[in-house]
Design a protein around this motif. Structure first.
Motif, short mmCIF file in Angstrom:
data_model
loop_
_atom_site.label_atom_id
_atom_site.label_comp_id
_atom_site.label_asym_id
_atom_site.label_seq_id
_atom_site.Cartn_x
_atom_site.Cartn_y
_atom_site.Cartn_z
N PHE A 1 -18.40 3.36 11.41
CA PHE A 1 -17.10 3.39 10.82
C PHE A 1 -17.26 2.74 10.65
O PHE A 1 -17.77 1.89 10.28
CB PHE A 1 -16.50 3.63 12.28
N PRO A 2 -15.55 2.54 9.48
CA PRO A 2 -15.25 4.37 8.92
C PRO A 2 -15.97 4.68 8.22
O PRO A 2 -17.09 5.03 8.23
CB PRO A 2 -14.47 3.73 8.12
N TYR B 1 -5.43 1.01 15.49
CA TYR B 1 -5.62 0.53 16.19
C TYR B 1 -6.23 -1.11 17.13
O TYR B 1 -5.73 -1.28 15.47
CB TYR B 1 -7.60 0.50 17.19
N ARG C 1 -8.46 8.87 10.55
CA ARG C 1 -9.24 6.95 11.04
C ARG C 1 -8.93 5.66 11.97
O ARG C 1 -9.31 5.47 13.09
CB ARG C 1 -10.73 6.95 9.65
N ARG C 2 -7.94 5.83 11.74
CA ARG C 2 -7.13 4.86 11.96
C ARG C 2 -6.57 4.88 13.13
O ARG C 2 -6.22 4.51 13.90
CB ARG C 2 -6.14 4.13 10.88
N ARG D 1 -18.78 7.41 6.67
CA ARG D 1 -19.58 7.56 4.83
C ARG D 1 -20.27 9.25 4.65
O ARG D 1 -20.40 9.38 4.97
CB ARG D 1 -20.91 6.85 5.73
N LEU E 1 0.81 -2.19 13.54
CA LEU E 1 -0.17 -3.24 12.68
C LEU E 1 0.94 -3.90 11.76
O LEU E 1 0.68 -5.06 11.85
CB LEU E 1 -0.78 -1.70 11.18
N ARG E 2 1.62 -3.80 10.66
CA ARG E 2 3.15 -3.75 10.50
C ARG E 2 4.05 -3.15 9.42
O ARG E 2 3.38 -1.83 9.61
CB ARG E 2 1.85 -4.74 9.10
N ARG F 1 -4.05 8.87 4.28
CA ARG F 1 -5.42 9.55 3.63
C ARG F 1 -5.95 8.85 5.04
O ARG F 1 -6.61 9.43 5.27
CB ARG F 1 -5.53 9.03 2.56
N GLU F 2 -5.55 8.07 5.27
CA GLU F 2 -6.97 7.33 6.33
C GLU F 2 -6.46 7.17 7.61
O GLU F 2 -6.88 7.01 8.69
CB GLU F 2 -7.45 6.17 6.31
N ARG G 1 -2.26 6.73 0.16
CA ARG G 1 -2.56 5.38 0.18
C ARG G 1 -3.31 5.39 1.75
O ARG G 1 -4.67 5.45 2.60
CB ARG G 1 -2.80 4.28 -0.39
N PHE G 2 -2.04 5.12 2.54
CA PHE G 2 -2.33 5.05 4.15
C PHE G 2 -2.51 6.02 4.69
O PHE G 2 -3.85 5.97 5.41
CB PHE G 2 -1.02 4.43 4.63
N MET H 1 1.11 -1.11 -0.07
CA MET H 1 -0.52 -0.01 -0.40
C MET H 1 0.74 1.59 -0.31
O MET H 1 1.81 1.62 0.91
CB MET H 1 -0.85 0.53 1.40
#
Lengths: 389, 141
Positions: free
Chosen positions: B29-30, B129, B12-13, B32, B116-117, B8-9, B5-6, B1
């Motif tokens: 969630f996420p 999260y 929220r994350r 809308r 996360l990774r 942008r979110e 792209r990562f 990714m």
């Protein structure tokens, strides 16, 4: 709208076809289908191809004209269309071709499904296979396809008392049937103990609850029913062709133990065919994971929610019972070339209805159902096929 | 990714930014752009209200993953779960800081900011999260 019939079918070997390319298998299935229908390529109006991920698997997009070209048909310049709907690409392609013929715009079309999955290393293959889930909100957090189906399985066990042995039986059944299908990826029989003792993938699912990555292609020829007799003695009528959808992510479903898309596609299909689930003796169901097959038996209307597990345990399902499922070997044993699955299911139903299924023939069936799912159920497709006398 | 792209979110994350329908008050969630619950979509288009999840929830379903998803190989076996948040939305995420065999349906959990990774040796590190048992979460000072 006019009635549509299947006039011919074709299918390649499913499995790890290292010596064969995407275009080769696509062409083989298509020509077999044409050959079996006595149609000439000059009679065709269009070609449809269900394919999920050729760009990711073989770096090749635009595969519809590619297959048409190497089939020697480029000189006809007729439309060639690729359809993508995840693992349901094949059945959605068939549904589009059905509409085109039913509308009267096209007369005779070939609908193929093809996937070449084993040209990539295993880890890359599993990443591509996960691409039908929500990448931003499922995959990023560590979800794999088997893990999502395992979440559905666990909840099914909590809500409906389903046991791990119940869905394990689907893999045993698939391999039993696959052993009688010369085109199947796996032709070995397996025992319940082997399924239960296999290495865990995502608990409660183990290695033998998961369908393999396969190469393969399948194709059918469609035409108007009122002209079908000219090309085949045994036309198979498409009595219903229905697609339904749902939320992309499994977590956003109304209930993760049910695919509402399957429930609705089946309901509409039964209405259209003027049939009840109890009148269907033969079905190919989408069991990419054993639990998915168990849920399908319920969602298609064959069993009440929570009853399919017991039915499987009691041996109420299978060849020789009132409901023969996955006589081809299903996704687990026949194999799972994503774009080809939905077409191969229909090929199997046609062969059964024509009495051409060899050692796995079900006696007396005149109607059958095919059920293809994309992702964890964001798309479901149900086709009902009927022998015309 | 890709990094963009990562990135942008991340809001929220990282912060559990959600959205609420001004009409039916359902929280998503996420977030809308439009409420899927309201029959008349026009009422919610461009009017969804940003809100924040508390991070408290209960395990709805769970699995112990042995064959890792791409990029999670170093973490097996790990628990992936669906967690029903106290505000309503269902989230998919890992349960950590607990023996996998101890995770059960109904376990109360709290979201926690974690790695996360990693995307390979030269790639970016993804954060977001994960959930830990609420009983073990550090108390606020």
């Amino acid at each position: 709208m006019r009635e549509v019939a299947i006039l011919g079918v074709g299918q390649t070997q499913f499995g790890e076809l290292w010596d064969r390319s995407f275009r080769e298998i696509g062409i083989e299935a298509g020509f077999q289908a044409l050959e079996s229908s006595k149609l000439s390529s000059r009679d065709l109006s269009a070609l449809y191809i269900g394919n999920m991920a050729s760009g990711a698997f073989i770096d090749q997009e635009h595969v519809a004209p590619l297959v048409l070209d190497y089939s020697g048909l480029s000189g006809h310049h007729f439309p060639s269309v690729r359809v993508e709907a995840g693992e349901a690409s094949g059945a959605v392609a068939l549904a589009q071709a059905y509409l085109a013929v039913a509308s009267g715009e096209y007369d005779f079309v070939v609908v193929g499904g093809a996937e070449k999955m084993t040209d990539v290393p295993e880890d890359r293959g599993s990443a591509i296979s996960s691409s039908t889930m929500d990448q931003e909100w499922e995959r990023v957090f560590g979800a794999s396809m088997p893990a999502l189906w395992a979440l559905a399985a666990r909840r099914h066990m909590i809500d409906h008392g389903t046991k791990r042995e119940h869905f394990a039986r689907l893999s045993v059944l698939d391999h039993e049937n696959g052993s009688k299908n010369p085109l199947a990826h796996y032709r070995n029989k397996i025992t319940l103990e082997q399924v239960l003792g296999a290495n865990a993938v995502a608990e409660p699912l183990g290695m033998l609850d998961c369908a393999p990555s396969s190469d393969g292609a399948a194709a059918v020829v469609l035409g108007p029913l009122d002209r079908a007799r000219k090309f085949t003695d045994t036309p198979i009528r498409i009595a219903a062709s229905q697609i339904a959808t749902d939320t992309m992510a499994l977590m956003h479903r109304r209930d993760i133990t049910t695919l509402d898309s399957t429930v609705l596609a089946a309901k509409r299909a039964f209405q259209r065919a003027k049939l009840q689930p109890s009148q269907i003796p033969l079905a190919e169901i989408h069991d990419s994971y054993s639990i998915a097959g168990l849920m399908a038996l319920e969602d298609l209307g064959f069993y009440q929610k929570g009853e399919a597990g017991k039915a499987l345990a009691n041996g109420e399902v299978g060849i020789g019972t009132r409901l023969a499922i996955n006589t081809s070997g299903g996704l687990k044993a026949q194999g799972q070339p994503f774009g080809a699955v939905g077409i191969a299911q229909v090929v199997e139903i046609v062969r059964q209805l024509r009495g051409e299924a060899g050692a796995r023939q079900v006696s007396g069936a005149t109607v059958g159902l095919a059920h293809n799912v994309g992702g964890t159920g964001a798309t479901s497709v149900v086709h009902i096929l009927e022998r015309v006398n | 990714m890709s990094v963009a792209r990562f990135w942008r979110e991340t809001l929220r994350r990282y912060n559990l930014g959600a959205s609420k329908c001004p009409d039916c008050e359902t929280v998503f969630f996420p977030p809308r752009p439009v409420c899927p619950r309201c029959a008349v979509h026009r009422k919610s288009i461009a009017k969804m209200e940003p809100c924040q999840l508390s991070g408290h929830g209960k395990v709805y379903s769970y699995t112990i993953v042995h064959e890792a998803a791409d990029g999670f190989e170093m973490q097996v076996p790990y628990v992936l779960a669906m967690v029903q948040m106290s505000e309503g939305p269902m989230l998919t995420g890992q349960i950590v800081d607990v023996e996998p065999s101890q995770v059960k349906e109904g376990l109360e959990v709290k979201a926690s900011f974690r790695k996360l990774r990693e995307e390979g040796e030269g790639g970016v590190i993804h954060y977001g999260y994960k959930f830990a048992p609420a009983s073990q979460a550090p108390k606020a000072p």
